[in-house]
Design an enzyme around this catalytic site. Sequence first.
Site, mmCIF file in Angstrom:
data_model
loop_
_atom_site.group_PDB
_atom_site.id
_atom_site.type_symbol
_atom_site.label_atom_id
_atom_site.label_comp_id
_atom_site.label_asym_id
_atom_site.label_seq_id
_atom_site.Cartn_x
_atom_site.Cartn_y
_atom_site.Cartn_z
ATOM 1 C CG PHE A 130 -0.337 0.045 2.542
ATOM 2 C CD1 PHE A 130 0.149 -1.095 3.159
ATOM 3 C CD2 PHE A 130 -0.220 1.256 3.220
ATOM 4 C CE1 PHE A 130 0.729 -1.042 4.424
ATOM 5 C CE2 PHE A 130 0.363 1.317 4.490
ATOM 6 C CZ PHE A 130 0.839 0.164 5.085
ATOM 7 N N GLY B 71 9.790 -1.992 1.113
ATOM 8 C CA GLY B 71 8.456 -2.016 0.501
ATOM 9 C C GLY B 71 7.417 -1.788 1.574
ATOM 10 C CE LYS B 72 3.063 2.885 3.215
ATOM 11 N NZ LYS B 72 3.464 3.347 4.548
ATOM 12 C CB VAL B 73 4.933 -5.887 2.669
ATOM 13 C CG1 VAL B 73 4.173 -7.204 2.605
ATOM 14 C CG2 VAL B 73 5.961 -5.785 1.545
#
Length: 305
Positions: A35, A156-158
């Site tokens: 996101f 990363g925006k996991v």
Amino acid sequence: MDLSKHAFFEGKIVPLADAKINIATHGFLYGTAVFGGIRGYWNEEKKRLFVFRPYDHYRRLLHSAHMMAMSTSYDEESLIELTLEVLRADNYQQDVYMRPTFYKSDLGIGVRLHDLKDEFCLFTMPYEKYVKNDTNAHVTISSWRRIDDNMIPARGKVAGAYANSALIKTDANRAGFDEALVLDQNGHISEGSAMNVFMIRDGVVITPPVTDNILEGITRKSAIELLRNEMGLQVVERSIDRTEVSIADEFFMTGTAAQIMAVTKVDHRPIGRGEMGPITAKLRDLYDGVLRAKNPKYAHWNVAV
Ligand code: PMP
């Protein structure tokens, strides 16, 4: 919480109430979603809403999707266009937050990333202030460690990785602190629960490098540019040890939601004189003008809705 009236879901703009996923959705079951968090600022003189650095946010989101073996036909430009359409559907005249998400949309169980469908969705919301105390925050060193890039992509925006951020934030708040500083596996300060960190020692600004398990923050990148180009300061990217924090002259944290938060105490020890320092104060002022599209030099960071 006040949310938007419209959302983008399964290929079209729909009322938010209709943007629902099935409980058997892979992204929900396994956190296999990525996101973004983007903000838009209402400029009262221009009577317009401006989205801050959407290209950079969507570039990072597409990188996050790529790291999670997702495929999409969207690029940065088409995602920006779609975002502006969703914002226009709600006709905002105030500051807003946007939450775009790519997620593994197949139904059923099976832990993997391959051979699954990917979907994009977006909702928005009116948004004013995220942190209650952004002028003299008291932080602690978290007993949790930051996720390592060899466990879950740290840059990363996991979605699943935010269980780590939530543990960090809740324990810090329940212990009476505003935020936490989080060490990585090597014992260096990597960042906060959802903010990057900066310290100032002897007039030099220091922030952890992108190889210290940080999220590559857009606010971090913006702050580095403003510190160098507008304030003439040297910014060094190097690891930070925990004991450096309390002997720093100034310390601040950055993030889309929190913007620039002055940290004046760590584990009951004052930082500098225990109040917001001059570099942090000047940067906050500069940044506010840039965010609200009041600084023509940085107009390329503000996309009009
Ligand atoms: N670290 C984490 C873990 C975050 O979630 C965020 C918020 N996106 C940040 C740092 C700050 O990044 P940005 O300035 O791009 O919001």
